[in-house]
Design an enzyme around this catalytic site. Structure first.
Site, PDB file in Angstrom:
ATOM      1  N   SER A 156       0.841  -1.202   0.000  1.00  0.00           N
ATOM      2  CA  SER A 156       0.000   0.000   0.000  1.00  0.00           C
ATOM      3  C   SER A 156       0.876   1.252   0.000  1.00  0.00           C
ATOM      4  O   SER A 156       1.610   1.486  -0.942  1.00  0.00           O
ATOM      5  CB  SER A 156      -0.964  -0.052   1.189  1.00  0.00           C
ATOM      6  OG  SER A 156      -1.990   0.903   1.057  1.00  0.00           O
ATOM      7  N   ASP A 200     -10.039  -5.763  -3.457  1.00  0.00           N
ATOM      8  CA  ASP A 200      -9.486  -4.711  -2.595  1.00  0.00           C
ATOM      9  C   ASP A 200     -10.446  -3.531  -2.556  1.00  0.00           C
ATOM     10  O   ASP A 200     -10.819  -2.982  -3.604  1.00  0.00           O
ATOM     11  CB  ASP A 200      -8.133  -4.268  -3.153  1.00  0.00           C
ATOM     12  CG  ASP A 200      -7.340  -3.392  -2.215  1.00  0.00           C
ATOM     13  OD1 ASP A 200      -7.930  -2.480  -1.607  1.00  0.00           O
ATOM     14  OD2 ASP A 200      -6.123  -3.614  -2.111  1.00  0.00           O
ATOM     15  N   HIS A 246      -7.340  -6.053   0.774  1.00  0.00           N
ATOM     16  CA  HIS A 246      -6.170  -5.206   1.060  1.00  0.00           C
ATOM     17  C   HIS A 246      -5.404  -5.659   2.303  1.00  0.00           C
ATOM     18  O   HIS A 246      -4.451  -5.010   2.699  1.00  0.00           O
ATOM     19  CB  HIS A 246      -6.656  -3.756   1.253  1.00  0.00           C
ATOM     20  CG  HIS A 246      -5.588  -2.713   1.127  1.00  0.00           C
ATOM     21  ND1 HIS A 246      -4.975  -2.408  -0.074  1.00  0.00           N
ATOM     22  CD2 HIS A 246      -5.016  -1.882   2.048  1.00  0.00           C
ATOM     23  CE1 HIS A 246      -4.095  -1.440   0.111  1.00  0.00           C
ATOM     24  NE2 HIS A 246      -4.091  -1.113   1.381  1.00  0.00           N
TER      25      HIS A 246
END
Length: 278
Positions: free
Chosen positions: A147, A223, A256
């Site tokens: 991320s 995600d 995620h």
């Protein structure tokens, strides 16, 4: 530079440690985790740096990813720093996406952030020098992250040709200049000049990269941030236009979380180990 070891745990025949030190780049006390696989007792090994995402410390990766098993298998040292400067004197903000836990791996130029938020310098210069002076590592380095940390890994590798032999990312913020997380952080840390933002934007950097280091990116298609914050198709388009090698894998059903990272971290470490030991 003095290190203080504050955690020391046996794992997969090696040691999962956490160290604390005074950082000259950041002007505060910092922590980083280092996993020393069993081979490190008798030889120098390549090192893989892992950069974590928003809200994380050095703990998230070492407790959730299950990476140590694969690092022991391949003989790779893992280093996982914190995601921002820490301390009572360090500027902070309300919310999870700015301030402590959200350093974005840049050198801030704006007040009040510029006093401490120099994570780019810390990761490119200070931390590697510290690792190489105190641990049995070779000069073979890889970098990866998730991320915000995926953004950091890609941009640091693209900005420093020859420094890393491998790079990968999970769910990276590939174009922070074009998404809300990045616009908020870059506006605060770097100011209103969007030209200044381009130096920390992978989509922008790949267009003029002087080194064709292959990029490996895994992205879950479930995600929750895929369409609003991550937008991996922008990286694919930039790589295609520049002729830059990119393997972008859209993984069906994954979100995620660290469940996603744990599912593919073995493949990523194998990818790095191959590049770092040949």
């Amino acid at each position: 530079m003095t290190l203080q070891r504050i955690e020391h745990r046996a794992m997969h025949g090696g040691w999962q440690d956490v160290h604390e030190h005074a950082s000259s780049s950041l002007g505060c006390t910092m922590r980083f985790a280092v996993y020393l696989p069993p081979q490190a007792a008798t030889q120098k090994l390549p090192v893989l740096y892992w950069l974590s995402g928003l809200t994380c410390t050095e703990q998230n990766f070492i407790t959730k990813a299950g990476a140590q098993r694969y690092a022991a298998e391949h003989g790779v040292i893992l280093v996982a720093p914190d995601t921002s400067p820490r301390g009572d004197d360090v500027a902070d903000a309300d919310g999870y996406d700015l301030g402590k836990g959200a350093g974005f791996y840049v050198n801030a130029t704006q007040a009040p952030w510029a006093a401490h938020y120099r994570m780019y310098d810390y990761l490119v210069d200070e931390l590697p020098a510290l690792i190489e002076a105190n641990f049995p590592v070779t000069d073979a380095r890889g970098i990866s992250g998730h991320s915000m940390g995926g953004h950091g890994a890609l941009t640091i590798a693209l900005k420093n040709p020859g420094r890393y032999r491998s790079v990968s990312a999970f769910s990276p913020i590939v174009a922070p200049s074009q998404v809300p997380w990045g616009e908020k952080a870059f506006g605060a840390y770097l100011g209103d000049d969007r030209e200044a933002w381009k130096q920390y934007d992978a989509v922008e950097l790949i267009r003029n990269a002087s080194e064709r280091l292959p990029l490996l990116v895994d992205q879950g298609d479930a995600d929750e941030f895929l369409q609003t914050q991550l937008k991996p198709t922008l990286l694919q388009a930039a790589a295609d236009a520049a002729g830059h090698p990119l393997t972008l894998r859209l993984q069906p059903g994954y979100d995620h979380s660290y469940y996603f990272i744990a599912s593919f971290i073995g493949e990523h470490i194998a990818h790095h180990a191959k590049a770092l030991t040949t």
